[in-house]
Design a protein around this motif. Sequence first.
Motif, PDB file in Angstrom:
ATOM      1  N   GLN A 156    -110.793 -30.665  19.559  1.00  0.00           N
ATOM      2  CA  GLN A 156    -109.506 -31.107  18.999  1.00  0.00           C
ATOM      3  C   GLN A 156    -108.341 -30.790  19.936  1.00  0.00           C
ATOM      4  OE1 GLN A 156    -109.186 -32.975  16.218  1.00  0.00           O
ATOM      5  NE2 GLN A 156    -111.417 -33.016  16.315  1.00  0.00           N
ATOM      6  N   ASP A 157    -108.661 -30.397  21.158  1.00  0.00           N
ATOM      7  CA  ASP A 157    -107.669 -30.118  22.203  1.00  0.00           C
ATOM      8  C   ASP A 157    -106.690 -28.995  21.846  1.00  0.00           C
ATOM      9  OD1 ASP A 157    -108.694 -32.067  23.966  1.00  0.00           O
ATOM     10  OD2 ASP A 157    -107.599 -33.639  22.901  1.00  0.00           O
ATOM     11  N   TRP A 158    -107.218 -27.965  21.202  1.00  0.00           N
ATOM     12  CA  TRP A 158    -106.380 -26.789  20.951  1.00  0.00           C
ATOM     13  C   TRP A 158    -106.045 -26.154  22.296  1.00  0.00           C
ATOM     14  CZ3 TRP A 158    -106.913 -22.907  16.506  1.00  0.00           C
ATOM     15  CH2 TRP A 158    -106.984 -23.563  15.286  1.00  0.00           C
ATOM     16  N   PRO A 159    -104.863 -25.603  22.437  1.00  0.00           N
ATOM     17  CA  PRO A 159    -104.552 -24.858  23.666  1.00  0.00           C
ATOM     18  C   PRO A 159    -105.488 -23.650  23.796  1.00  0.00           C
ATOM     19  CG  PRO A 159    -102.555 -25.279  22.392  1.00  0.00           C
ATOM     20  CD  PRO A 159    -103.721 -25.674  21.530  1.00  0.00           C
ATOM     21  N   LEU A 160    -105.889 -23.364  25.011  1.00  0.00           N
ATOM     22  CA  LEU A 160    -106.810 -22.254  25.260  1.00  0.00           C
ATOM     23  C   LEU A 160    -106.256 -20.940  24.705  1.00  0.00           C
ATOM     24  CD1 LEU A 160    -109.461 -21.312  26.473  1.00  0.00           C
ATOM     25  CD2 LEU A 160    -108.281 -21.047  28.664  1.00  0.00           C
ATOM     26  N   GLU A 161    -104.956 -20.763  24.799  1.00  0.00           N
ATOM     27  CA  GLU A 161    -104.322 -19.545  24.274  1.00  0.00           C
ATOM     28  C   GLU A 161    -104.588 -19.389  22.769  1.00  0.00           C
ATOM     29  OE1 GLU A 161     -99.773 -17.937  23.466  1.00  0.00           O
ATOM     30  OE2 GLU A 161    -100.103 -19.516  24.939  1.00  0.00           O
TER      31      GLU A 161
END
Length: 89
Positions: A8-13
């Motif tokens: 879902q393209d969450w930010p890695l952070e």
Amino acid sequence: MLRAMEQQDWPLEHINLMCDFWLALEGHDWRHGNCEYSKRALLLYQVHVRRQWHQTIATPLAFSLLPLNEYHLQTFQKKLRDAAVNTQI
């Protein structure tokens, strides 16, 4: 769960924070103790805090999931104990 976040393209952070949050809950002393109220408090805490985090993440009210807030954990535990006492009365 982590794979779904990546898809879902969450930010890695955010993925790392969520992972560390779950590890903190799993490693908490209450998780491995004998008190059922403490274990339930951890469960309630994660539900409420995770929901609030999701709702505020893109707002000025955004916050970090870590460190775990011991005061809030104790508040949840107290509410559970009080509810159990009130049901027994």
